[in-house]
Enzyme design. Structure first.
Site, short mmCIF file in Angstrom:
data_model
loop_
_atom_site.label_atom_id
_atom_site.label_comp_id
_atom_site.label_asym_id
_atom_site.label_seq_id
_atom_site.Cartn_x
_atom_site.Cartn_y
_atom_site.Cartn_z
N ASN A 37 69.47 -17.32 97.21
CA ASN A 37 70.82 -17.01 97.70
C ASN A 37 71.90 -17.80 96.96
OD1 ASN A 37 69.88 -15.24 99.65
ND2 ASN A 37 69.73 -16.82 101.23
N HIS A 43 73.01 -10.36 112.18
CA HIS A 43 72.07 -11.48 112.02
C HIS A 43 71.53 -11.99 113.36
CE1 HIS A 43 70.93 -15.68 110.84
NE2 HIS A 43 70.56 -15.05 109.74
N GLU A 71 78.72 -8.23 110.01
CA GLU A 71 78.60 -9.05 108.81
C GLU A 71 79.52 -8.43 107.76
OE1 GLU A 71 74.53 -9.81 107.55
OE2 GLU A 71 73.88 -9.96 109.62
N SER A 85 72.95 -8.89 105.21
CA SER A 85 71.99 -9.75 104.53
C SER A 85 70.76 -9.04 104.02
CB SER A 85 71.59 -10.90 105.45
OG SER A 85 71.22 -10.41 106.71
N ASP A 130 80.94 -12.23 109.92
CA ASP A 130 80.00 -13.21 109.37
C ASP A 130 79.95 -12.95 107.86
OD1 ASP A 130 77.69 -14.33 108.30
OD2 ASP A 130 76.53 -14.08 110.14
N HIS A 189 77.14 -13.78 103.22
CA HIS A 189 76.80 -13.23 101.90
C HIS A 189 78.02 -12.74 101.12
CE1 HIS A 189 72.60 -13.56 102.96
NE2 HIS A 189 72.96 -13.11 104.14
N LYS A 215 74.72 -20.70 100.87
CA LYS A 215 74.38 -19.59 99.98
C LYS A 215 75.17 -19.75 98.68
CE LYS A 215 72.23 -17.21 103.63
NZ LYS A 215 72.44 -16.92 105.05
#
Ligand SMILES: *Cc1c(COP(=O)(O)O)cnc(C)c1O
Length: 385
Positions: free
Chosen positions: A46, A132, A180, A184, A209, A212, A239
């Site tokens: 990541n 998540h 998100e 992810s 979120d 990423h 990450k």
């Protein structure tokens, strides 16, 4: 005998080809990883911007340790909140154009904290189906009513919100939409501007979120809120930013509330000030070195163009490229074959992803080069086709 479920559940996990064991990484540098004495090309990291091991970040870590110590030695409300933390918060506020920012020990903790704090009895939490585990756990542990909408289905989200508006009586309801920014396990992006519009229309709060997206999305890597107003942004440092910990960026009143009522914030030691100081450096690099994002995009396009059309790739504009295989055993077999060719890819299996959607999750970082991607594509084509 007591606690028999321990052995029973593990046995069942093995029978389902879902058993997990850790691999000890001897060395990890950018594109490569050494495990059990063998070197592999790493497509499971990541470290999207390739900032881990960066000399300047390491130097800042050392400087931070000397100036503030390795440990905060207390929670933020006692004596744990140092100039290193304050200064990192200020940098993030400026980066994301937000009034306030608070630091948490991890993204998992931050999400759980936020769902618990916001999710009181008056609250309805609207969660994307692919959210998540930390968001789901936090929401389930809260007093809120939880409603899941199909992944990225903004039409369904709108319908759910309209329906709830007509159903609820005069009493106060507080709605929060949770998604998100970049997902992810699929690598696709939320429709952030539609979500913001729906939130506005229904007077809901929008919570993203950005684990990423931070560092990867936006001209300065500021994530999903780069072009759209988002009420609350959570992102991790572990990450693309190559340190550890997380932040929540929000308005003044929510930050004030968290400092007073969030158990995760109040009763946990503040993150290492040395690491906070190092994170300031990684954010500085993430902002100014746009070439890292360009490289991820170029290499991603290269991968997509080289894969055979028999390969089921989920389209994405992020670092994450999911290749869905199906059942657990076939996915493990593909991973094993790739491993024999010197490629490290971890199989992602249920319950992390839905049943029959076990997959390879390929992450492309700015440390990779075109030769790596060509080799990966050739190997995948050979193993899957
Ligand atoms: C990794 C991740 C988290 C957890 O962050 P940590 O800092 O690793 O605890 C939260 N949300 C998403 C979407 C993640 O991928």
């Amino acid at each position: 005998m007591t606690f028999e479920f321990l052995k029973h559940d593990i046995k069942q996990q093995k029978a389902r080809a879902r058993y997990r064991a850790r691999q000890c990484v001897a060395e990890q540098s950018g594109r490569e990883v050494t495990i059990n004495g063998k070197q592999y090309l790493n497509f499971s990291s990541n470290d999207y911007l390739g900032l881990n091991h960066h000399r300047e970040i390491n130097k800042a870590l050392q400087e931070g340790a000397e100036r503030f110590g390795t440990c905060a030695s207390g929670s933020s409300l006692i004596t744990g909140y140092s100039y290193a933390h304050q200064s990192l918060e200020n940098d993030i506020c400026e980066w994301l154009n937000k009034p306030k920012c608070l630091l948490f020990a991890s993204g998992f903790s931050a999400n759980t904290a936020m769902m618990q704090v916001l999710g009181n009895k008056t609250c309805h939490i609207y969660l994307d189906k692919l959210s998540h585990a930390s968001l789901i756990d936090g929401a389930l542990a809260s007093d809120a009513k939880i409603k899941r909408f199909l992944h990225n289905d903004t039409a369904q989200l709108s319908r759910l919100l309209s329906k709830s508006q007509t159903n609820t009586s005069a009493e106060e309801t507080n709605n929060i939409i949770v998604s998100e920014g970049v997902f992810s396990m699929d690598g696709d992006q939320a429709k952030v501007s539609s979500l913001a519009q729906i939130a506005k229309q229904h007077q809901a709060m929008l919570y993203l979120d950005d684990a990423h997206s931070i560092g990867v999305v936006g001209e300065k890597g500021q994530g999903s809120s780069a072009n759209t107003e988002v009420d609350v942004v959570m992102a991790t440092f572990g990450k693309a930013l190559a340190t550890s910990g997380a932040f929540v960026a929000c308005d003044e009143s929510l930050a004030d509330y968290l400092i007073n009522f969030s158990r995760h914030y109040v009763y946990s030691t503040a993150i290492s000030p040395a690491l906070a100081w190092a994170t300031k450096k990684s954010i500085e690099l993430a902002q100014k070195e746009h070439w890292r994002r360009i490289k991820i995009q170029e290499l991603s396009l290269l991968l997509m163009s080289k894969l055979s059309n028999k390969v089921k790739l989920i389209q994405s504009a992020s670092s994450i490229h999911a290749i869905v295989i199906g059942d657990e055993t076939s996915t493990l077999n593909v991973c094993q074959k790739l491993r024999e060719k010197g490629i490290w890819l971890t199989a992602i299996r249920p319950p992390t992803v839905p049943i029959n959607s076990s997959r390879l999750r390929v992450t492309i970082t700015s440390s990779h080069n075109a030769k790596d991607i060509n080799y990966l594509a050739n190997c995948i084509n050979e193993v899957i086709a």
